[in-house]
Structure formats: structure tokens, C-alpha cells
Enzyme design. Structure first.
Site, PDB file in Angstrom:
ATOM      1  N   GLU A 396      28.440  42.953   1.310  1.00 39.66           N
ATOM      2  CA  GLU A 396      29.320  44.045   1.187  1.00 39.66           C
ATOM      3  C   GLU A 396      30.114  44.240   2.247  1.00 39.66           C
ATOM      4  OE1 GLU A 396      29.462  45.811  -1.495  1.00 39.66           O
ATOM      5  OE2 GLU A 396      27.566  44.960  -2.306  1.00 39.66           O
ATOM      6  N   HIS A 523      26.565  45.741 -14.504  1.00 42.34           N
ATOM      7  CA  HIS A 523      28.109  45.335 -14.775  1.00 42.34           C
ATOM      8  C   HIS A 523      28.370  45.609 -16.204  1.00 42.34           C
ATOM      9  CE1 HIS A 523      26.463  43.719 -11.017  1.00 42.34           C
ATOM     10  NE2 HIS A 523      27.568  43.621 -10.284  1.00 42.34           N
TER      11      HIS A 523
HETATM   12  O1  X8Z Z   1      26.751  43.230  -7.742  1.00 41.06           O
HETATM   13  C1  X8Z Z   1      26.508  42.538  -6.783  1.00 41.06           C
HETATM   14  C2  X8Z Z   1      26.915  43.260  -5.521  1.00 41.06           C
HETATM   15  C3  X8Z Z   1      27.930  44.097  -5.536  1.00 41.06           C
HETATM   16  S1  X8Z Z   1      29.574  43.439  -5.895  1.00 41.06           S
HETATM   17  C4  X8Z Z   1      25.700  43.783  -5.028  1.00 41.06           C
HETATM   18  N1  X8Z Z   1      26.089  41.389  -7.023  1.00 41.06           N
HETATM   19  C5  X8Z Z   1      25.796  40.798  -8.280  1.00 41.06           C
HETATM   20  C6  X8Z Z   1      24.296  41.307  -8.866  1.00 41.06           C
HETATM   21  O2  X8Z Z   1      23.948  42.276  -8.143  1.00 41.06           O
HETATM   22  O3  X8Z Z   1      24.280  41.163 -10.016  1.00 41.06           O
HETATM   23  C7  X8Z Z   1      25.742  40.481  -5.699  1.00 41.06           C
HETATM   24  C8  X8Z Z   1      25.260  39.150  -6.283  1.00 41.06           C
HETATM   25  C9  X8Z Z   1      25.222  39.375  -8.029  1.00 41.06           C
HETATM   26 ZN    ZN Z   2      30.113  42.298  -4.329  1.00 38.42          ZN
END
Ligand code: X8Z
Ligand code: ZN
Length: 624
Positions: A396, A523
Site C-alpha cells: 500500500e 474486486h
Molecule cells: O487487492 C490487493 C491490494 C490492494 S490493491 C491489497 N491485492 C490483490 C488481492 O488482495 O486480491 C494485492 C494482491 C492481490
Molecule cells: Zn494494490
């Protein structure tokens, strides 16, 4: 308009692309007033200046609204966030449409690039002029993210195995359910936590399908076949060439992944037996120490061979030294200052969220923000003191350091040229968390012997290599959803088909007919494109290789730490300061000397492990 992780400005100013526009594009011209004079270079230049001024003005209020909503999820903050999102989508669509009218002009390079960025700035466009659909889209996306943030599993009846993990109200939020998945080795508990979290996403399915419909209409209006095609156009190359490129990269790392999957399955079979982990099937998703089976480092203890010299247990070290969330943040900040970057501003500490509040719903999924596109940088995270979150804190703050570096650019260039860069910065720094570094900062007393390297590499691969097919399949799924190849009735089955095909990971049970398991991953309801993370897992090793070469490092790549190296920091900053002003290939070449994504760095990082895995697997039957 959707806020992006890592770029809280409401317009995503990243990733331009040269996209061969299909026939749909002419509709823009057809709609133009025939009487109007043809657009000129001067018109385009004036338009871009106006757009930058409007965006700079409007996006700050929108970012602050989104911040408050994510930190205090309530009926009213959702209402405000939806209104703000609607306004920003309307603005983004109008700007993208107007930008299209200047595309065929012979423009100065910077103006042409800004026009391109404006066309591609939205994650989910709405159809232009359709105020009802725009409002509906904003409401749906706000609701989806809020329902993920508020999600809880409340077991009914006495049959629950999770009572000891539940809160006072008898329910378990994602935080509690993740604690089960991370630490329990009881397959019944693991299955209940895994299934329990997936009850949260069931109601999302119809909203998601409607969202796809509206956003696809928006993308078509902008001249793209669908939203997926629009996303793939965001990489300074033809959309189809981009899709081929990610497949090429996957092909290069697949043998390494398959060897890891085979070994991990064999070890889980030793723990759980043939009934739970059959040796010719995908690994059941609830056993891998992560709610989405995307990173497996939390079950390292089940996989590491007894005979392998032990490395170190970072979670144990952090706890032994009494680290708290703030210590973790300060340690990550100090890594960046050791490279010559400025300390984080006071306001970072005053305004960030570091701990999960006890009394309200927040979006705990970690994110990094720049609220004013200048120096109001912050993170929002529910930090736990463990190795996983130590890594995430670096991730982060890497976003924040990048945001600050490119804030010197014009508004439209304040972003990344490839969203994989944004995700790779902090991860690359965290690759320097080597035993030598941990000793230097006083977390580790004595260095492990050299033969502990294999164990350390295996632990690292269980996060970084295990992630690759997950990073790839999430948007393979979304591309199929947006193109219509998957219809709502097949959303869930299509998800599991890809999970099995790419990861060799399967659902632990027969999924209920109304299941919408993609929605249980942040996501998807959060509408954050995911291919960025696959790319970042390639780029971070490329960056690290270039950084270590620059530092004159001659040993194996996995032992290199760039801590304290200001010369590397300076060169890295030069790339970051470019923001989105150049193509990602140009920016990558500025730092690494090579302008294409290249998997050889990750291959050489894990080369000793690959040899060892192949020996372990010699008498096993791999595949699924
Ligand atoms: O979403 C994230 C970060 C924020 S951009 C914590 N990541 C992905 C996830 O958690 O699925 C980092 C690794 C992959
Ligand atoms: Zn990130």
C-alpha cells in the site's frame, strides 16, 4: 465513476492504449452536427486543457466522498457515494465521447496521449445521455461494494463448528472467517468458514448481471465491443495483442506453477488423506490457507519438509518483538526513506485507517489513496500483526509513493501507464525483506544457514507463484462475462471451470444453484480490474532484477536487498515520476533497459526451487 485501488482520483488516469477502433466508432461522427466545422488541433488542445481543469476540480470532492463511504458504510454515505459516482460517470462519459471526435487528427504527442487516456479513463462507462441508466449503475456499484464491506455469516442452529471464532452477536465477518481459514487445520471448520463467506455474495448476482448490461451499453457507445475489450485496450498495444501477451507470460511460468501445485497437493494429501485431497483432482479450495486460495503461504508449515533447514517465521518475529500496526507502517516507510524518498506527511498518520473499528462497518480490503492529487496520501487497512499484512503494508505504501512521485505531472498524466506498475511498486520493495535485511533492522537475531534458502524460497513461491493463475483467471472470467460468452445462469459454473483449468483448485462441495462465488472476492463487487495483479507479479521481479543489477549485486536474486541504496531509489523514482506521460514500454525501458514484460526474472528467482520441486515430484503423477 469508480474509484480505483491505488489511485483514488476518481478518473483513472492510467494506462493508455492504441486501440484499433471497430466500425461502432463511426457512430460518434454520425451523431455530430453536420454543419459544425471539422475539429482542429487547436480545438483538441483547448478541449484537453478544459478537461484537465474540470477533472482536477471535480475529482477531489468525489474522492473525499468515496473515502468517507468506505470508512463509514451507512445508508447516507452510500446515498452520497452513489450520487457522486453518477456525476463522475456522466462527466467521464462526456469527456470520453468528445475525446473520440479528435482521434483522427494529427496531434502533438502529449495531446494525443491525453485524448487516448480520456477515452479509456472509466472502468465502467454508462450509455451517454441515459441519466436513468447512469443512476442505476452508480447505485448498483455502490450497493455491491457496501454489501461486501458489511458481509457477515451468522450460523443458524447449534450445528456450527465456528462458535469459538464468532463475535458476541454470534456472527463472523470476513476478518473472523479469514482467521479460521488461515489457522485451522480441521477440514470441517475450514469448510464451514469457506461456505459461510460465500453466502454473502448470493444476493449480488442479479445486480451484477444488470451492471454488466448497462456498462456494456456504455462501452459500445464509446466504440468498444464490450467492457472487457475496453479494459484490454488500456495497455499501449492492440487489445488482442494484450490478451496474447498475458497468455505468453502464463505459458512461461506455468511449469513452475504446476510443479508447486503438484508438491502442495501431495503434502496436503499426507495431512488430510485421500478422501479430502485425492491425488488426481484439483486441490479443494478451503485447504490452502487463504479465503480465495490465491496465496498459500499460510499453510507453509504443512508443506515444508521436516528435513529442510528452517528459515524464519516472520509472523513469530513480529510478535516476539512486540510490533503493532503502527510499527509495521513505520518500518515500511523507513524502507522507502532509506532509498532517498521523503518521509510520509504528518497527515498520512492523522488521516489513515490502520485498525478495524469495533463499532462500524468499513471496507477492510486494503487500499491506498491520494485525496487531493497532491500530498493528501493515506492508506485504509485493518492491519493484523502477521507476515501477510507486513507485505501488504509495503504494497500500500508503494502505491502512495508512486502517487506522490507522479503528482508533478499534468492532471491526466497523474497515474500509471500500466496498472500492473501500480501494483508492483510496493511488492518489489517487499522482495528486499530478506534475512539479511531483517537482521539489519533488528527483527532477526541470527542469519539462517544457506541451506535454509530452499525453505525461504518455497514460502515465497507459495505466495508469489501460487498467485499467478488466480491473477490471470479473475479477468479471464470477467472478459467472458462482459463478452456474453458466459450468461448469468453460467456465471458460477464458468468461474469454477477457470479455477480448475488454471489453478488446479476446485470447489470443496457441490455449489448451490444460486451461488455467486466470484462475488465473494472483493474486486468483483468492487469492480477493480484484476489482470493488473498478474502483471505485477511478473513486473515486480523484473524491477527487482534491474534494481539489483544497478546495485551491483552478484549473488542469487532472492538474497538481494536494495535497502539503503539511494542510487536505486533515484533511478526508480525517475520511472515513477513519468506517471502516465509515456507508454508503459517506455517507462519500463527507462528503469530496466527493456520495454516488454518478461518472465525470465521470476524464473531465475525461483530456479533453485524449481529444481528441488522437480526432484520431489519425480515419482508423483502431477496434473488434474
Ligand atoms: O487487492 C490487493 C491490494 C490492494 S490493491 C491489497 N491485492 C490483490 C488481492 O488482495 O486480491 C494485492 C494482491 C492481490
Ligand atoms: Zn494494490
Amino acid at each position: 465513476m469508480k474509484r480505483q485501488l491505488g489511485n483514488a482520483s476518481l478518473i483513472v488516469l492510467g494506462a493508455a492504449a492504441i486501440f484499433a477502433i471497430s466500425a461502432c466508432d463511426t457512430s460518434v461522427n454520425v451523431e455530430m452536427d453536420k454543419e459544425e466545422a471539422a475539429p482542429t488541433v487547436a480545438d483538441a488542445t483547448a478541449f484537453v486543457a478544459r478537461a484537465e481543469e474540470t477533472l482536477a476540480r471535480e475529482s477531489e470532492a468525489a474522492a473525499r466522498t468515496a473515502w468517507v463511504n468506505a470508512n463509514f458504510i451507512s445508508y447516507d454515505t452510500n446515498w452520497l457515494a452513489a450520487k457522486s459516482s453518477e456525476k463522475m460517470t456522466t462527466l467521464g462519459v462526456d469527456l470520453a465521447q468528445e475525446a473520440s471526435t479528435y482521434r483522427d487528427l494529427d496531434l502533438p504527442d502529449d495531446v494525443a496521449r491525453k485524448i487516448k487516456l480520456l477515452r479509456l479513463g472509466l472502468t465502467l462507462p454508462a450509455p451517454q445521455g441515459d441519466t436513468k441508466a447512469t443512476a442505476e449503475l452508480a447505485q448498483i456499484t455502490t450497493d455491491l461494494e457496501a454489501s461486501y464491506g458489511k458481509g457477515k455469516y451468522c450460523p443458524e442452529g447449534d450445528g456450527s463448528l465456528l462458535q469459538s471464532y464468532a463475535r458476541e452477536d454470534g456472527c463472523l465477518s470476513l476478518t473472523e472467517l479469514e482467521a479460521v481459514i488461515t489457522s485451522s487445520r480441521n477440514p470441517g471448520e475450514l469448510l464451514e468458514a469457506w461456505e459461510g463467506w460465500r453466502t454473502v455474495s448470493v444476493p449480488m448476482a442479479p445486480k451484477y448481471a444488470r451492471m454488466v448490461e448497462i456498462a456494456n451499453a456504455g462501452a459500445e457507445g464509446l466504440g468498444f465491443a464490450d467492457v472487457g475489450a475496453m479494459w484490454r485496450s488500456n495497455y499501449d498495444m492492440e487489445a488482442d495483442a494484450f490478451a496474447e501477451d498475458v497468455d505468453r507470460l502464463w505459458g512461461e511460468v506455468k511449469p513452475l506453477y504446476n510443479a508447486l501445485q503438484c508438491h502442495v497437493r501431495a503434502k496436503l494429501n499426507e495431512t488430510y488423506g485421500n478422501d479430502v485431497v485425492p491425488l488426481d483432482q484439483p486441490i479443494p479450495a478451503h485447504l490452502l490457507g487463504n479465503m480465495w486460495a490465491q496465496q498459500w503461504g499460510n499453510i507453509y508449515d504443512l508443506v515444508a519438509p521436516d528435513t529442510m533447514a528452517s528459515g524464519y517465521d516472520l509472523t513469530a518475529l513480529l510478535n516476539a518483538k512486540g510490533y503493532d500496526a503502527m510499527d509495521m507502517v513505520k518500518t515500511a516507510e523507513t524502507f522507502f526513506t532509506s532509498l532517498g524518498f521523503d518521509a510520509l506527511p504528518e497527515t498520512f498518520y492523522e488521516r489513515s485507517l490502520f485498525l478495524k473499528p469495533a463499532d462500524r462497518d468499513v471496507v477492510c480490503h486494503a487500499s491506498a489513496w491520494n485525496l487531493d492529487d497532491k500530498d493528501d496520501i493515506r492508506i485504509k487497512m485493518c492491519i493484523k500483526v502477521d507476515a501477510e499484512d507486513f507485505q501488504t503494508v509495503h504494497h500500500e505504501i508503494g502505491h502512495n509513493i508512486y502517487q506522490r512521485a507522479y503528482s508533478i505531472q499534468d492532471p491526466l498524466f497523474r497515474g500509471d501507464p500500466n496498472d500492473g506498475f501500480h501494483e508492483a511498486i510496493g511488492d518489489m520493495i517487499a522482495l528486499s525483506i530478506t534475512p539479511g535485511y531483517l537482521q539489519e533492522i533488528g527483527l532477526l537475531e541470527t542469519l539462517p544457514p544457506e541451506d535454509a534458502d530452499l525453505g525461504i524460497l518455497l514460502r515465497q513461491a507459495m505466495d508469489k507463484v501460487a498467485f499467478l493463475p488466480f491473477g490471470l483467471m479473475v479477468d479471464k472470467w470477467r472478459w467472458q462475462v462482459f463478452s456474453g460468452e458466459l450468461t448469468p445462469a453460467d456465471y458460477n459454473a464458468g468461474w469454477w471451470k477457470l479455477r480448475e483449468e488454471y489453478q488446479g483448485v476446485g470447489a470443496p462441495d457441490t455449489r448451490p444453484v444460486d451461488a455467486f462465488d466470484p462475488g465473494a472476492k472483493f474486486h468483483i463487487p468492487g469492480n477493480t480490474p484484476y489482470m493488473r495483479y498478474f502483471l505485477a507479479h511478473i513486473f515486480q521481479f523484473q524491477f527487482q532484477k534491474a534494481a539489483c543489477d544497478l546495485a551491483g549485486w552478484e549473488g542469487p536474486l532472492h538474497r538481494c536487498s536494495i535497502y539503503g541504496n539511494e542510487a536505486v531509489g533515484e533511478k526508480f523514482n525517475e520511472m515513477m515520476e513519468m506517471g502516465a506521460s509515456h507508454t508503459w514500454q517506455e517507462a519500463l525501458a527507462a528503469f530496466t533497459g527493456k520495454g516488454e514484460a518478461d518472465a525470465t526474472a521470476i524464473q531465475s528467482y525461483f530456479a533453485p526451487l524449481k529444481t528441488w520441486l522437480d526432484e520431489q515430484n519425480a515419482d508423483r503423477s502431477c496434473g488434474w
